[in-house]
Scaffold this motif. Structure first.
Motif, PDB file in Angstrom:
ATOM      1  N   MET A 218       3.352   8.879   4.589  1.00 30.78           N
ATOM      2  CA  MET A 218       3.063   7.941   5.680  1.00 30.78           C
ATOM      3  C   MET A 218       4.354   7.432   6.320  1.00 30.78           C
ATOM      4  SD  MET A 218      -0.266   5.656   4.588  1.00 30.78           S
ATOM      5  CE  MET A 218       0.307   5.186   2.963  1.00 30.78           C
ATOM      6  N   ALA A 219       5.357   7.153   5.465  1.00 30.67           N
ATOM      7  CA  ALA A 219       6.636   6.667   5.987  1.00 30.67           C
ATOM      8  C   ALA A 219       7.306   7.729   6.849  1.00 30.67           C
ATOM      9  CB  ALA A 219       7.555   6.264   4.836  1.00 30.67           C
ATOM     10  N   GLU A 220       7.244   8.987   6.396  1.00 26.64           N
ATOM     11  CA  GLU A 220       7.871  10.063   7.149  1.00 26.64           C
ATOM     12  C   GLU A 220       7.169  10.305   8.482  1.00 26.64           C
ATOM     13  OE1 GLU A 220       7.712  13.278   4.415  1.00 26.64           O
ATOM     14  OE2 GLU A 220       9.557  12.726   3.367  1.00 26.64           O
ATOM     15  N   ALA A 221       5.828  10.130   8.482  1.00 30.43           N
ATOM     16  CA  ALA A 221       5.047  10.382   9.692  1.00 30.43           C
ATOM     17  C   ALA A 221       4.968   9.169  10.605  1.00 30.43           C
ATOM     18  CB  ALA A 221       3.642  10.840   9.310  1.00 30.43           C
ATOM     19  N   GLY A 222       5.421   8.002  10.124  1.00 30.13           N
ATOM     20  CA  GLY A 222       5.358   6.785  10.924  1.00 30.13           C
ATOM     21  C   GLY A 222       3.957   6.217  11.027  1.00 30.13           C
ATOM     22  N   LEU A 223       3.136   6.464  10.005  1.00 25.18           N
ATOM     23  CA  LEU A 223       1.766   5.945   9.991  1.00 25.18           C
ATOM     24  C   LEU A 223       1.693   4.668   9.159  1.00 25.18           C
ATOM     25  CD1 LEU A 223      -0.280   9.240   9.366  1.00 25.18           C
ATOM     26  CD2 LEU A 223       0.038   8.055  11.538  1.00 25.18           C
ATOM     27  N   SER A 224       0.874   3.718   9.595  1.00 24.20           N
ATOM     28  CA  SER A 224       0.632   2.519   8.794  1.00 24.20           C
ATOM     29  C   SER A 224      -0.599   2.753   7.934  1.00 24.20           C
ATOM     30  CB  SER A 224       0.419   1.302   9.707  1.00 24.20           C
ATOM     31  OG  SER A 224      -0.715   1.508  10.539  1.00 24.20           O
ATOM     32  N   ARG A 225      -0.798   1.876   6.951  1.00 21.47           N
ATOM     33  CA  ARG A 225      -1.897   2.074   6.004  1.00 21.47           C
ATOM     34  C   ARG A 225      -3.261   2.025   6.681  1.00 21.47           C
ATOM     35  NH1 ARG A 225      -5.404   0.341   2.290  1.00 21.47           N
ATOM     36  NH2 ARG A 225      -5.141   1.042   0.146  1.00 21.47           N
ATOM     37  N   ASP A 226      -3.401   1.198   7.729  1.00 20.18           N
ATOM     38  CA  ASP A 226      -4.705   1.075   8.368  1.00 20.18           C
ATOM     39  C   ASP A 226      -5.027   2.251   9.291  1.00 20.18           C
ATOM     40  OD1 ASP A 226      -2.797   0.481  10.161  1.00 20.18           O
ATOM     41  OD2 ASP A 226      -3.695  -1.364  10.940  1.00 20.18           O
ATOM     42  N   GLN A 227      -4.081   3.176   9.460  1.00 24.44           N
ATOM     43  CA  GLN A 227      -4.339   4.374  10.252  1.00 24.44           C
ATOM     44  C   GLN A 227      -4.846   5.531   9.408  1.00 24.44           C
ATOM     45  OE1 GLN A 227      -0.230   4.208  12.086  1.00 24.44           O
ATOM     46  NE2 GLN A 227      -1.379   4.793  13.922  1.00 24.44           N
ATOM     47  N   VAL A 228      -4.912   5.330   8.089  1.00 22.22           N
ATOM     48  CA  VAL A 228      -5.328   6.398   7.175  1.00 22.22           C
ATOM     49  C   VAL A 228      -6.499   5.917   6.340  1.00 22.22           C
ATOM     50  CG1 VAL A 228      -4.584   7.967   5.355  1.00 22.22           C
ATOM     51  CG2 VAL A 228      -2.928   7.174   7.047  1.00 22.22           C
ATOM     52  N   SER A 229      -7.530   6.733   6.226  1.00 21.33           N
ATOM     53  CA  SER A 229      -8.702   6.410   5.399  1.00 21.33           C
ATOM     54  C   SER A 229      -8.491   6.980   4.009  1.00 21.33           C
ATOM     55  CB  SER A 229      -9.971   6.995   6.018  1.00 21.33           C
ATOM     56  OG  SER A 229     -10.192   6.445   7.299  1.00 21.33           O
ATOM     57  N   GLY A 230      -8.570   6.123   2.999  1.00 25.14           N
ATOM     58  CA  GLY A 230      -8.351   6.561   1.628  1.00 25.14           C
ATOM     59  C   GLY A 230      -9.602   7.146   1.000  1.00 25.14           C
ATOM     60  N   SER A 231      -9.434   8.274   0.306  1.00 23.26           N
ATOM     61  CA  SER A 231     -10.565   8.927  -0.364  1.00 23.26           C
ATOM     62  C   SER A 231     -10.527   8.729  -1.872  1.00 23.26           C
ATOM     63  CB  SER A 231     -10.552  10.430  -0.047  1.00 23.26           C
ATOM     64  OG  SER A 231      -9.357  11.031  -0.529  1.00 23.26           O
ATOM     65  N   GLY A 232      -9.449   8.090  -2.367  1.00 32.38           N
ATOM     66  CA  GLY A 232      -9.326   7.879  -3.806  1.00 32.38           C
ATOM     67  C   GLY A 232     -10.163   6.709  -4.300  1.00 32.38           C
ATOM     68  N   LYS A 233     -10.025   6.418  -5.559  1.00 26.63           N
ATOM     69  CA  LYS A 233     -10.781   5.327  -6.181  1.00 26.63           C
ATOM     70  C   LYS A 233     -10.415   3.994  -5.530  1.00 26.63           C
ATOM     71  CE  LYS A 233     -11.800   3.237 -10.665  1.00 26.63           C
ATOM     72  NZ  LYS A 233     -11.488   3.218 -12.105  1.00 26.63           N
ATOM     73  N   ASP A 234     -11.449   3.208  -5.189  1.00 30.73           N
ATOM     74  CA  ASP A 234     -11.275   1.896  -4.549  1.00 30.73           C
ATOM     75  C   ASP A 234     -10.513   2.000  -3.228  1.00 30.73           C
ATOM     76  OD1 ASP A 234     -12.581   0.591  -6.648  1.00 30.73           O
ATOM     77  OD2 ASP A 234     -10.723   0.459  -7.805  1.00 30.73           O
ATOM     78  N   GLY A 235     -10.652   3.143  -2.539  1.00 31.32           N
ATOM     79  CA  GLY A 235     -10.004   3.296  -1.246  1.00 31.32           C
ATOM     80  C   GLY A 235      -8.546   3.677  -1.317  1.00 31.32           C
ATOM     81  N   ARG A 236      -8.088   4.147  -2.474  1.00 28.46           N
ATOM     82  CA  ARG A 236      -6.691   4.536  -2.637  1.00 28.46           C
ATOM     83  C   ARG A 236      -6.368   5.723  -1.730  1.00 28.46           C
ATOM     84  NH1 ARG A 236      -3.697   7.413  -7.702  1.00 28.46           N
ATOM     85  NH2 ARG A 236      -1.652   6.445  -7.484  1.00 28.46           N
ATOM     86  N   ILE A 237      -5.241   5.646  -1.038  1.00 25.47           N
ATOM     87  CA  ILE A 237      -4.839   6.712  -0.121  1.00 25.47           C
ATOM     88  C   ILE A 237      -4.092   7.790  -0.899  1.00 25.47           C
ATOM     89  CG2 ILE A 237      -3.404   7.289   1.869  1.00 25.47           C
ATOM     90  CD1 ILE A 237      -3.962   4.522   2.964  1.00 25.47           C
ATOM     91  N   MET A 238      -4.535   9.041  -0.724  1.00 23.06           N
ATOM     92  CA  MET A 238      -3.902  10.181  -1.364  1.00 23.06           C
ATOM     93  C   MET A 238      -3.115  10.977  -0.316  1.00 23.06           C
ATOM     94  SD  MET A 238      -5.176   9.390  -4.214  1.00 23.06           S
ATOM     95  CE  MET A 238      -4.655  10.736  -5.283  1.00 23.06           C
ATOM     96  N   LYS A 239      -2.304  11.915  -0.784  1.00 19.84           N
ATOM     97  CA  LYS A 239      -1.479  12.696   0.120  1.00 19.84           C
ATOM     98  C   LYS A 239      -2.331  13.504   1.095  1.00 19.84           C
ATOM     99  CE  LYS A 239       2.527  15.778   0.238  1.00 19.84           C
ATOM    100  NZ  LYS A 239       3.475  16.582  -0.555  1.00 19.84           N
ATOM    101  N   ASP A 240      -3.474  14.032   0.618  1.00 20.21           N
ATOM    102  CA  ASP A 240      -4.362  14.810   1.486  1.00 20.21           C
ATOM    103  C   ASP A 240      -4.913  13.954   2.618  1.00 20.21           C
ATOM    104  OD1 ASP A 240      -3.933  17.051   0.007  1.00 20.21           O
ATOM    105  OD2 ASP A 240      -5.781  16.913  -1.150  1.00 20.21           O
ATOM    106  N   ASP A 241      -5.123  12.660   2.344  1.00 20.37           N
ATOM    107  CA  ASP A 241      -5.636  11.766   3.387  1.00 20.37           C
ATOM    108  C   ASP A 241      -4.631  11.636   4.526  1.00 20.37           C
ATOM    109  OD1 ASP A 241      -7.858  11.323   1.788  1.00 20.37           O
ATOM    110  OD2 ASP A 241      -6.933   9.627   0.766  1.00 20.37           O
TER     111      ASP A 241
END
Length: 501
Positions: A218-241
């Motif tokens: 996310m840091a390399e792509a310049g994305l913030s956390r709210d721009q990515v939907s997490g598919s992990g447990k409890d909404g955890r963001i994974m690399k695939d997301d």
């Protein structure tokens, strides 16, 4: 009562080290033999254990400091003594809640980059201004000509100002950013980034920690956390997301990109990825092109029957490893064979300096090594004076340091000849490029069984193609062919090496 923590013996001929990491901070309780810090030398990494149980009362040598043997690193106080800093841990723990705590500005500095390395490029910031950070959490990554260097947070608090943006060049000892610790640290994130603070708890009722690989992506792509939907447990963001979010963003129209790349179709442009070359890759590219532009480079080829070398190795490898503590490989045979040939054809071991030819009465052998960061060529000095065991040990040690990114610039300079083994990657034939200012480089390749005519009969033999690239300005064709034939002869009959024939 206080006990001193001192630098242990670092090894033969090693007189100083750099304090790499402190695993404890003042006020921490330590047990006997618990690891306190880690020192780095030119050869090894040394762990420093606690000599006694107690409380780490003082750190004298900070991370990045250079210390000599027996130098004072810090002090340990008895847990119940007056020297132990009992009040400080409580003050730190209560700082976020106590209104009387004062904020303090902490500078984030460029760490020691290594011997003869004076500057680096800021590759990635993993935190942005207003983010809360904990002590030793990774803030950014720097790239030098040799290695990548991670910069940890010097204290817990808030990253208030980034002074060196991504892509900028910084000097050793320069300042990267400013942090605020203390009372100001608790207030800053809410004032500067209220939306980001609120977004994480809203996703779930728990404090969700995203995958480290996802944070970096996310840091390399310049994305913030709210721009990515997490598919992990409890909404955890994974690399695939993160990859999915990037793919969705790239599918949107990109008129600016299409305009700059007119010959490329819009669909193709959306599927391309532009990545800035690392400083190491830029250096490799520059030096290889300089070699082609400067030297009159030519390559001659031959092949060698590896039967005798393989038989000798199989016969003695177990005894060799048992006695010397290192495996017997093919590189020591090739190194010895090259040294033998260089004595007969000294032009290959020489270099051009202006209008002079500089002949070397020694052999400093460069051994090309592939690393995740790129190709490096550590140099084994005075290899002509070394035994098979010494050569194998040196190659193993240099190879490990190369993969770990711990080679100094001095270890990659001064070579007089180079060996490159493309065979480990399956290469059957190639033309290696010179390593300036050297005049010769030997390319090894894959050992492959082939039918050969031996005394009028066809036999299957393990064969290897050899390639010698040389600077024709100083090395004539006769000398180059003679060199390669001598290497071939020495490998096909290793006894010649013992008798210097």
């Amino acid at each position: 009562m206080s006990t001193e923590i001192r630098v242990p013996t670092l090894g033969e001929s090693v007189t100083e080290a750099t304090v790499a990491t402190w695993f404890k901070k003042p006020g921490d309780t330590v047990a006997v033999d618990e690891m306190l810090c880690e020192l780095e030398t030119d050869k090894v990494t040394v762990e420093v254990p606690a000599p006694v149980a107690g409380v780490l009362s003082e750190i004298v040598a900070k991370e990045g400091d250079t210390v000599g043997v027996d130098a004072l690193l810090g002090n340990i106080s008895d847990a119940g003594s007056s020297d132990a800093p009992k009040a400080e841990p409580k003050a730190e723990a209560s700082a976020p809640a106590a209104s009387s705590a004062k904020s303090e500005t902490v500078a984030v500095m460029v760490p020691t980059l290594g011997e003869s390395v004076s500057e680096a490029t800021v590759a990635t910031w993993f935190k942005k201004e207003g983010d809360s950070v904990t002590a030793d959490e990774m803030l950014c990554e720097l790239e030098t000509d040799k290695v990548s260097v991670e910069v940890p947070a010097p204290a817990s608090g808030v990253l208030t100002k980034i002074l060196a943006a991504e892509g900028s060049t910084v000097e050793a000892g320069g300042q990267l950013a400013e942090m605020t610790s203390g009372e100001g640290a608790a207030a800053a994130p809410k004032a500067e980034a209220p939306k980001a603070e609120a977004a994480a708890p809203a996703a779930s009722g728990k404090d969700v920690e995203d995958a480290p690989s996802a944070k970096k992506a996310m840091a390399e792509a310049g994305l913030s956390r709210d721009q990515v939907s997490g598919s992990g447990k409890d909404g955890r963001i994974m690399k695939d997301d993160v990859a999915k979010a990037l793919s969705a963003a790239k599918s949107a129209p990109a008129p600016a990109a299409a305009a700059t790349r007119a010959p490329v179709a819009a669909d193709d442009a959306a599927r391309e990825e532009r990545v800035k070359m690392t400083r190491l890759r830029q250096t490799i590219a520059r030096r290889l092109k300089e070699a082609q532009n400067t030297a009159a480079m030519l390559t001659t080829y031959n092949e060698v029957d590896m039967t005798e070398v393989m038989a000798l190795r199989n016969q003695y490898k177990d005894m060799f490893e048992k006695k010397h503590g290192v495996r017997l490989g093919f590189m020591s045979f090739f190194t010895k064979a090259c040294v033998h040939a260089l004595k007969e054809v000294p032009d290959v071991n020489a270099e051009i300096d202006g209008t002079d030819v500089v002949y070397k009465n020694f052999v400093h052998m460069g051994v090309a090594a592939g690393t995740p960061q790129g190709l490096v060529v550590p140099v084994i000095r005075d290899v002509d004076q070394m035994s098979f065991a010494d050569i194998e040990k040196a190659i193993a040690e240099k190879g490990k340091r190369a993969r770990d990114g711990k080679l100094s610039m001095a270890e990659m300079q001064g070579g007089t000849f180079t060996i490159s083994n493309g065979g480990v990657y399956g290469s059957l034939m190639s033309s290696p490029i010179l390593n300036p200012p050297q005049s010769g480089i030997l390319g090894m390749h894959k050992i492959q069984d082939r039918p050969m005519a031996i005394n009028g009969k066809v036999e299957i033999r393990p064969m290897m193609y050899l390639a010698l690239s040389y600077d024709h300005r100083i090395v004539d064709g006769k000398g180059a062919v003679t060199f390669l034939v001598r290497v071939k002869e020495a490998l096909e009959d290793p006894r010649r090496l013992l008798m210097d024939l």
